[in-house]
Design an enzyme around this catalytic site. Structure first.
Site, PDB file in Angstrom:
ATOM      1  N   LYS A  10       4.819  -2.035  -7.261  1.00  0.00           N
ATOM      2  CA  LYS A  10       5.618  -3.053  -7.564  1.00  0.00           C
ATOM      3  C   LYS A  10       6.143  -2.832  -9.031  1.00  0.00           C
ATOM      4  O   LYS A  10       6.417  -1.661  -9.265  1.00  0.00           O
ATOM      5  CB  LYS A  10       4.908  -4.486  -7.300  1.00  0.00           C
ATOM      6  CG  LYS A  10       4.229  -4.516  -5.875  1.00  0.00           C
ATOM      7  CD  LYS A  10       3.871  -5.994  -5.845  1.00  0.00           C
ATOM      8  CE  LYS A  10       3.369  -6.034  -4.555  1.00  0.00           C
ATOM      9  NZ  LYS A  10       2.790  -7.090  -3.953  1.00  0.00           N
ATOM     10  N   HIS A  95      10.845  -5.675   1.694  1.00  0.00           N
ATOM     11  CA  HIS A  95       9.385  -6.288   1.258  1.00  0.00           C
ATOM     12  C   HIS A  95      10.150  -7.770   1.050  1.00  0.00           C
ATOM     13  O   HIS A  95      11.072  -8.292   0.681  1.00  0.00           O
ATOM     14  CB  HIS A  95       9.192  -5.728  -0.220  1.00  0.00           C
ATOM     15  CG  HIS A  95       7.598  -6.022  -0.460  1.00  0.00           C
ATOM     16  ND1 HIS A  95       7.559  -7.310  -0.914  1.00  0.00           N
ATOM     17  CD2 HIS A  95       6.623  -5.353  -0.208  1.00  0.00           C
ATOM     18  CE1 HIS A  95       6.076  -7.445  -1.338  1.00  0.00           C
ATOM     19  NE2 HIS A  95       5.578  -6.219  -0.757  1.00  0.00           N
ATOM     20  N   GLU A 165       3.072  -7.319   6.928  1.00  0.00           N
ATOM     21  CA  GLU A 165       2.634  -8.216   5.544  1.00  0.00           C
ATOM     22  C   GLU A 165       2.955  -9.829   5.613  1.00  0.00           C
ATOM     23  O   GLU A 165       3.917 -10.156   5.213  1.00  0.00           O
ATOM     24  CB  GLU A 165       3.304  -7.790   4.544  1.00  0.00           C
ATOM     25  CG  GLU A 165       2.990  -6.233   4.397  1.00  0.00           C
ATOM     26  CD  GLU A 165       3.154  -5.958   2.560  1.00  0.00           C
ATOM     27  OE1 GLU A 165       2.432  -5.073   2.230  1.00  0.00           O
ATOM     28  OE2 GLU A 165       4.428  -6.114   2.141  1.00  0.00           O
TER      29      GLU A 165
HETATM   30  P1  PGA Z   1      -1.248  -6.962  -2.319  1.00  0.00           P
HETATM   31  O1  PGA Z   1       0.282  -6.656  -1.822  1.00  0.00           O
HETATM   32  O2  PGA Z   1      -1.970  -5.822  -1.629  1.00  0.00           O
HETATM   33  O3  PGA Z   1      -1.286  -6.984  -3.735  1.00  0.00           O
HETATM   34  O4  PGA Z   1      -1.650  -8.284  -1.484  1.00  0.00           O
HETATM   35  C1  PGA Z   1       0.640  -5.890  -0.786  1.00  0.00           C
HETATM   36  C2  PGA Z   1       2.201  -5.605  -0.766  1.00  0.00           C
HETATM   37  O5  PGA Z   1       2.997  -6.654  -1.130  1.00  0.00           O
HETATM   38  O6  PGA Z   1       2.687  -4.572  -0.352  1.00  0.00           O
END
Ligand code: PGA
Length: 249
Positions: A10, A95, A165
Site C-alpha cells: 500500500k 482494490h 477481500e
Molecule cells: P490487510 O490488507 O492484510 O492489512 O488486511 C489486505 C489488503 O488490503 O490487500
C-alpha cells in the site's frame, strides 16, 4: 497448484525501508526451494529499487494500480506498460481502497484489466463485500456482480488472478470463518467458469487480515490458492511465516 502469496505494501515505505524489506526477504528465500510464488507490490516510487534487489531471483514484482491508457496526458498516473518496463509481472486492480477512495467503477476496473493484459501483466483483480452487504446476506451476489463488471468479455484463457477481500476484514484483524471463505471462493470459481477458459486453473487468493497465526488455516480452505497480504507483508518475519504456511519455506 502452487500457491501465490502477494504482499501489498500500500502507501508504505520510504526508499531505505523498502530496500531493507525486499533484501530481508531475498535472504530468507535464499537457500530454500520455494514451493509457492511470492510477489511484492511496493508503492510506485519503490518499484525500480525493489526490482533491482529481487533481480534474478524467484520473487516477482507487482504494481498497485495502472491507468487504462498506455500513455498520454494523465498527470500522476502510471500505465501498465510503464509497470512492465519497471520490472512488474503483476498489477493489483480494483482494490477496495481504490474502489472507495478513488470511486473506481466496475467499468473503469474492467478497462484497466484489459490494459494490463494488453501490456503482458497478470492482473490481480480484487472483489469483496462490505459489512452491510454481508449482514444483508448479499456477499455472493456482490462478489459475482463485481466479477461480472470488472472482467472483460474476451478474456479467454489469459493469465488472471482473483483476490477475494471482504472489505470488513481488511486491516481490522477480523476474518471470515473458513466456511464463509470456502463458500465465496467456490462461488467465484463457478462464476469464472462462464468467463474464462481455464477457470479451474485461475488462482483465487484470499485477502484481509492474513497473519502468521491464521494463514495455515485460511490457505488450507478449498479453492484458496494463495493470499493477498497487507499489513503483515511489511514485517519480514510475518510475511515469511505466511509464505511458509503456503508451502514456500
Ligand atoms: P490487510 O490488507 O492484510 O492489512 O488486511 C489486505 C489488503 O488490503 O490487500
Amino acid at each position: 497448484m502452487r500457491k501465490l502469496i502477494a504482499g501489498n505494501w500500500k502507501m508504505n515505505g520510504l526508499r531505505a525501508d523498502g530496500i531493507a524489506l525486499a533484501r530481508a526477504l531475498v535472504e530468507r528465500v535464499g537457500g530454500t526451494r520455494a514451493s509457492s510464488d511470492l510477489v511484492l507490490c511496493p508503492p510506485a516510487t519503490l518499484l525500480m529499487a525493489v526490482a533491482e534487489v529481487i533481480r534474478g531471483g524467484p520473487i516477482a514484482l507487482g504494481g498497485q494500480d495502472c491507468h487504462t491508457e498506455a500513455k498520454g496526458a494523465h498527470t500522476g498516473d502510471i500505465s501498465a506498460a510503464m509497470l512492465r518496463d519497471a520490472g512488474c509481472r503483476y498489477v493489483i486492480l480494483g482494490h477496495s481502497e481504490r474502489r472507495s477512495d478513488h470511486h473506481e467503477s466496475g467499468a473503469l476496473i474492467c478497462a484497466k484489466v484489459a490494459a494490463a493484459l494488453a501490456a503482458g501483466l497478470v492482473p490481480i483483480v480484487c472483489v469483496g463485500e462490505t459489512t452491510e452487504e454481508r449482514d444483508r446476506g448479499e456477499a455472493l451476489t456482490v462478489v459475482a456482480s463485481q466479477l461480472a463488471g470488472s472482467l472483460p468479455d474476451d478474456i479467454g484463457s489469459t493469465s488472471l488472478v482473483i483476490a477475494y477481500e471482504p472489505v470488513w476484514a481488511i486491516g481490522t484483524g477480523r476474518t471470515p470463518s473458513t466456511e464463509d471463505v470456502a463458500a465465496v471462493h467456490a462461488h467465484i470459481r463457478r462464476e469464472l467458469a462462464g468467463k474464462v477458459a481455464d477457470a479451474a486453473a485461475t488462482l483465487i487468493l484470499y485477502g484481509g487480515s492474513v497473519k502468521p497465526g491464521n494463514a495455515g488455516e485460511l490457505l488450507s480452505v478449498a479453492n484458496v490458492d494463495g493470499a493477498l497480504v497487507g499489513g503483515a507483508s511489511l514485517v519480514t518475519d510475518d510475511f515469511w511465516a505466511i509464505a511458509k504456511a503456503a508451502g514456500g519455506g
